[in-house]
Design a protein around this motif. Structure first.
Motif, PDB file in Angstrom:
ATOM      1  N   ASP A  62       0.818  -1.209   0.000  1.00 13.56           N
ATOM      2  CA  ASP A  62       0.000   0.000   0.000  1.00 13.56           C
ATOM      3  C   ASP A  62       0.854   1.262   0.000  1.00 13.56           C
ATOM      4  O   ASP A  62       0.399   2.337   0.368  1.00 13.56           O
ATOM      5  N   GLY A  63       2.105   1.122  -0.399  1.00 14.37           N
ATOM      6  CA  GLY A  63       3.012   2.263  -0.434  1.00 14.37           C
ATOM      7  C   GLY A  63       3.800   2.454   0.842  1.00 14.37           C
ATOM      8  O   GLY A  63       4.691   3.304   0.900  1.00 14.37           O
ATOM      9  N   THR A  64       3.493   1.658   1.861  1.00 17.48           N
ATOM     10  CA  THR A  64       4.220   1.753   3.131  1.00 17.48           C
ATOM     11  C   THR A  64       5.224   0.608   3.230  1.00 17.48           C
ATOM     12  O   THR A  64       5.146  -0.377   2.494  1.00 17.48           O
ATOM     13  N   LYS A  65       6.144   0.747   4.170  1.00 13.88           N
ATOM     14  CA  LYS A  65       7.180  -0.268   4.369  1.00 13.88           C
ATOM     15  C   LYS A  65       7.126  -0.800   5.792  1.00 13.88           C
ATOM     16  O   LYS A  65       6.762  -0.094   6.726  1.00 13.88           O
ATOM     17  N   ASN A  66       7.511  -2.032   5.927  1.00 13.96           N
ATOM     18  CA  ASN A  66       7.544  -2.694   7.226  1.00 13.96           C
ATOM     19  C   ASN A  66       8.939  -3.258   7.440  1.00 13.96           C
ATOM     20  O   ASN A  66       9.442  -4.020   6.612  1.00 13.96           O
ATOM     21  N   TYR A  67       9.575  -2.862   8.546  1.00  9.63           N
ATOM     22  CA  TYR A  67      10.921  -3.355   8.848  1.00  9.63           C
ATOM     23  C   TYR A  67      10.829  -4.584   9.758  1.00  9.63           C
ATOM     24  O   TYR A  67      10.129  -4.562  10.768  1.00  9.63           O
ATOM     25  N   VAL A  68      11.533  -5.630   9.369  1.00 10.51           N
ATOM     26  CA  VAL A  68      11.562  -6.860  10.159  1.00 10.51           C
ATOM     27  C   VAL A  68      13.016  -7.166  10.527  1.00 10.51           C
ATOM     28  O   VAL A  68      13.951  -6.686   9.883  1.00 10.51           O
ATOM     29  N   ASP A  69      13.194  -7.973  11.568  1.00  8.81           N
ATOM     30  CA  ASP A  69      14.536  -8.330  12.001  1.00  8.81           C
ATOM     31  C   ASP A  69      15.277  -9.043  10.873  1.00  8.81           C
ATOM     32  O   ASP A  69      14.743  -9.961  10.237  1.00  8.81           O
ATOM     33  N   ALA A  70      16.498  -8.611  10.638  1.00 11.34           N
ATOM     34  CA  ALA A  70      17.299  -9.173   9.548  1.00 11.34           C
ATOM     35  C   ALA A  70      17.956 -10.477   9.975  1.00 11.34           C
ATOM     36  O   ALA A  70      18.644 -10.538  10.991  1.00 11.34           O
ATOM     37  N   GLY A 277      34.312 -15.776  -6.479  1.00 15.40           N
ATOM     38  CA  GLY A 277      35.126 -16.984  -6.560  1.00 15.40           C
ATOM     39  C   GLY A 277      34.486 -18.193  -5.927  1.00 15.40           C
ATOM     40  O   GLY A 277      35.148 -19.192  -5.664  1.00 15.40           O
ATOM     41  N   GLY A 278      33.177 -18.115  -5.671  1.00 15.59           N
ATOM     42  CA  GLY A 278      32.485 -19.271  -5.117  1.00 15.59           C
ATOM     43  C   GLY A 278      31.599 -18.900  -3.946  1.00 15.59           C
ATOM     44  O   GLY A 278      31.421 -17.736  -3.607  1.00 15.59           O
ATOM     45  N   CYS A 279      31.040 -19.934  -3.326  1.00 15.93           N
ATOM     46  CA  CYS A 279      30.132 -19.718  -2.199  1.00 15.93           C
ATOM     47  C   CYS A 279      30.410 -20.725  -1.099  1.00 15.93           C
ATOM     48  O   CYS A 279      31.114 -21.710  -1.307  1.00 15.93           O
ATOM     49  N   GLN A 280      29.866 -20.464   0.070  1.00 20.13           N
ATOM     50  CA  GLN A 280      29.988 -21.374   1.204  1.00 20.13           C
ATOM     51  C   GLN A 280      28.665 -21.398   1.951  1.00 20.13           C
ATOM     52  O   GLN A 280      27.917 -20.426   1.951  1.00 20.13           O
ATOM     53  N   GLU A 281      28.393 -22.546   2.585  1.00 24.94           N
ATOM     54  CA  GLU A 281      27.104 -22.737   3.233  1.00 24.94           C
ATOM     55  C   GLU A 281      27.071 -22.113   4.621  1.00 24.94           C
ATOM     56  O   GLU A 281      28.067 -22.134   5.361  1.00 24.94           O
ATOM     57  N   ILE A 282      25.917 -21.580   4.977  1.00 29.78           N
ATOM     58  CA  ILE A 282      25.678 -21.082   6.317  1.00 29.78           C
ATOM     59  C   ILE A 282      25.233 -22.238   7.198  1.00 29.78           C
ATOM     60  O   ILE A 282      24.596 -23.183   6.718  1.00 29.78           O
ATOM     61  N   ASP A 283      25.587 -22.193   8.468  1.00 35.70           N
ATOM     62  CA  ASP A 283      25.098 -23.184   9.421  1.00 35.70           C
ATOM     63  C   ASP A 283      23.581 -23.019   9.522  1.00 35.70           C
ATOM     64  O   ASP A 283      23.100 -21.926   9.818  1.00 35.70           O
ATOM     65  N   PRO A 284      22.799 -24.083   9.263  1.00 39.23           N
ATOM     66  CA  PRO A 284      21.334 -23.958   9.248  1.00 39.23           C
ATOM     67  C   PRO A 284      20.741 -23.341  10.512  1.00 39.23           C
ATOM     68  O   PRO A 284      19.701 -22.681  10.445  1.00 39.23           O
ATOM     69  N   GLN A 285      21.391 -23.525  11.667  1.00 37.27           N
ATOM     70  CA  GLN A 285      20.829 -23.005  12.905  1.00 37.27           C
ATOM     71  C   GLN A 285      20.852 -21.475  12.947  1.00 37.27           C
ATOM     72  O   GLN A 285      20.160 -20.862  13.761  1.00 37.27           O
ATOM     73  N   TYR A 286      21.650 -20.862  12.056  1.00 40.08           N
ATOM     74  CA  TYR A 286      21.748 -19.399  12.052  1.00 40.08           C
ATOM     75  C   TYR A 286      20.969 -18.761  10.892  1.00 40.08           C
ATOM     76  O   TYR A 286      21.123 -17.581  10.638  1.00 40.08           O
ATOM     77  N   GLY A 289      15.128 -16.754  12.712  1.00 42.10           N
ATOM     78  CA  GLY A 289      14.752 -16.640  14.118  1.00 42.10           C
ATOM     79  C   GLY A 289      15.659 -15.716  14.914  1.00 42.10           C
ATOM     80  O   GLY A 289      16.534 -15.033  14.374  1.00 42.10           O
ATOM     81  N   ASP A 290      15.452 -15.713  16.221  1.00 41.94           N
ATOM     82  CA  ASP A 290      16.240 -14.858  17.113  1.00 41.94           C
ATOM     83  C   ASP A 290      17.723 -15.201  17.037  1.00 41.94           C
ATOM     84  O   ASP A 290      18.583 -14.314  17.055  1.00 41.94           O
ATOM     85  N   GLU A 291      18.021 -16.494  16.946  1.00 45.63           N
ATOM     86  CA  GLU A 291      19.424 -16.916  16.864  1.00 45.63           C
ATOM     87  C   GLU A 291      20.052 -16.435  15.564  1.00 45.63           C
ATOM     88  O   GLU A 291      21.216 -16.032  15.537  1.00 45.63           O
ATOM     89  N   GLY A 292      19.259 -16.448  14.489  1.00 44.87           N
ATOM     90  CA  GLY A 292      19.754 -15.961  13.206  1.00 44.87           C
ATOM     91  C   GLY A 292      20.006 -14.472  13.224  1.00 44.87           C
ATOM     92  O   GLY A 292      20.998 -13.986  12.658  1.00 44.87           O
ATOM     93  N   ASN A 293      19.123 -13.711  13.876  1.00 50.28           N
ATOM     94  CA  ASN A 293      19.310 -12.260  13.982  1.00 50.28           C
ATOM     95  C   ASN A 293      20.530 -11.933  14.829  1.00 50.28           C
ATOM     96  O   ASN A 293      21.320 -11.041  14.488  1.00 50.28           O
ATOM     97  N   GLU A 294      20.702 -12.665  15.933  1.00 45.30           N
ATOM     98  CA  GLU A 294      21.865 -12.438  16.796  1.00 45.30           C
ATOM     99  C   GLU A 294      23.157 -12.754  16.058  1.00 45.30           C
ATOM    100  O   GLU A 294      24.144 -12.024  16.159  1.00 45.30           O
ATOM    101  N   TRP A 295      23.146 -13.853  15.283  1.00 45.29           N
ATOM    102  CA  TRP A 295      24.334 -14.237  14.505  1.00 45.29           C
ATOM    103  C   TRP A 295      24.688 -13.150  13.503  1.00 45.29           C
ATOM    104  O   TRP A 295      25.849 -12.749  13.393  1.00 45.29           O
ATOM    105  N   LEU A 296      23.677 -12.658  12.769  1.00 47.97           N
ATOM    106  CA  LEU A 296      23.933 -11.641  11.756  1.00 47.97           C
ATOM    107  C   LEU A 296      24.466 -10.360  12.393  1.00 47.97           C
ATOM    108  O   LEU A 296      25.438  -9.770  11.900  1.00 47.97           O
TER     109      LEU A 296
END
Length: 398
Positions: A62-70, A277-286, A289-296
């Motif tokens: 609707d033209g507005t934005k919503n900020y969520v935990d990254a 030069g390539g990619c690497q996998e993130i640990d799924p637990q991060y 959720g809250d743990e993912g936001n804290e990790w980031l």
């Protein structure tokens, strides 16, 4: 009381007095440690009150934005409502951080960005038709290269007769190209440049590959939706090659509407991974959720991870910083109220424990002081009796 008895009692009281004073000194040391612990607890509490967390913007429609935990999930996986495309780079390895599925797809299709994009959409085997002319089922493999017709003789290892690399496009790309070669000047110009480059004695293999990539880019820019229609065809029958035919059969697992935004998202991601030069996998637990936001937050704050944003105007990736954001990158740092409430609860809980211990130490010190006073009083009394006995007993000799 005899002199010997008085002296014995005095020695006993002296030992008790030393023991009481030692206990009191030990408790005082523990009280000092508690005070240090209380100071550290307060410092941690203040630090928690200053804690920030990263948030990312999404469009509400609707033209507005919503900020969520990254988190990795909210920042780096496809979402049509997110305001921008981001990627995370491990600053130690320089590689792009991805989930396990993306890493697996990239491992299979790390030479072709369009094959990678279609594979990420789930279309991993529809670039070619079955053919009775000898190609067999191998021609169904996604990314199977079909001769483009500019370097025709193959002498092995991708080398053409003139020593240049053999160039290819897929079945579907070839079909769409044939449909429009005579009517699209931009496409014709790109193809003619490809042909000229391929047949030039001075052009390197890299030049040829670049020319091919430029040609394919034009093809997808101009006819991406048509290519997608062909991709949706059920290609088990070589005759089922016209998506506009009344008898055309489609694979209904794929959306009828061309998912252009998502397709381009994966093309951009491929280019970022390639340049890194390539990619690497993130640990799924991060990932979320809250743990993912804290990790980031921790990874960005400590400089172990950097955030890149795709600039749609310049068609390129650029590093961005949350700290210097002016909301042009749709990121922000806000106070972490959840962590603040958690920190406040922990602070009050730990402070109660410390205060309880401190009160117990005060009580113990009070008891020891009472005992010390009693011992000192008794020692003074015994010393007076002893001195009086000495004076009476030996006074006759003076």
């Amino acid at each position: 009381m005899g002199m010997a008895a008085s002296q014995a009692r005095l020695l006993t009281l002296t030992g008790r007095l030393h023991d009481v004073e030692y206990k009191a000194q030990n408790i005082e040391s523990q009280k000092i440690a508690l005070a240090t612990q209380k100071d550290k607890l307060y410092e941690n509490y203040i630090e928690a009150l200053d804690a920030k967390k990263i948030q990312v913007a999404f469009n509400n429609g609707d033209g507005t934005k919503n900020y969520v935990d990254a988190t990795f999930a909210t920042l780096c996986t496809y979402n049509e409502n997110r305001c921008a495309q981001y990627s995370l780079t491990d600053n130690k390895t320089g590689k792009v951080i991805v989930d396990s599925h993306t890493a697996e797809v990239y491992e299979s299709y790390n030479t072709d960005k369009y094959a990678f994009a279609y594979a990420m959409l789930g279309m991993d085997g529809d670039f070619g038709w079955y053919d009775e002319g000898g190609y067999g089922t191998d021609r169904m493999n996604m990314g199977m290269e079909i001769g483009i017709g500019v370097c025709t003789e193959d002498y092995g290892d991708g080398q053409a007769e003139n020593g240049k690399s053999n160039l290819f496009m897929t079945d579907v790309e070839r079909t769409v190209f044939d449909n429009h070669y005579d009517e699209n000047d931009k496409l014709k110009k790109a193809y003619d440049n490809l042909t000229e480059t391929c047949n030039s004695d001075s052009a390197s293999m890299s030049d040829q590959r670049n020319a091919l990539n430029e040609f394919r880019d034009v093809l997808y820019q101009e006819y991406g939706s048509e290519i997608y229609k062909y991709m949706r065809l059920n290609k088990n029958e070589a005759s089922n090659t016209d998506p506009d035919s009344s008898t055309a059969e489609f694979n209904n697992e794929y959306p009828e509407e061309y998912p252009q935004a998502e397709f381009e998202y994966y093309v951009n991601l491929f280019e970022k991974i390639q340049s890194a030069g390539g990619c690497q996998e993130i640990d799924p637990q991060y990932e979320s959720g809250d743990e993912g936001n804290e990790w980031l937050n921790n990874m960005v704050t400590t400089g172990r991870v950097s955030i890149d944003i795709y600039n749609n105007n310049k068609n390129e990736w650029q590093e961005t910083s949350v700290a210097t954001s002016t909301n042009q990158n749709f990121l922000q740092e806000v106070e972490d109220e959840t962590d603040q409430k958690k920190a406040e609860a922990e602070y009050e809980h730990e402070l109660d424990i410390i205060n309880t211990k401190d009160s117990k130490f005060d009580q113990d010190l009070s008891k020891l002081e009472t005992e010390r006073t009693s011992i000192t009083t008794e020692m003074e009394s015994i010393q007076k009796v002893r001195d009086d006995n000495i004076e009476r007993t030996f006074g006759i000799f003076s």
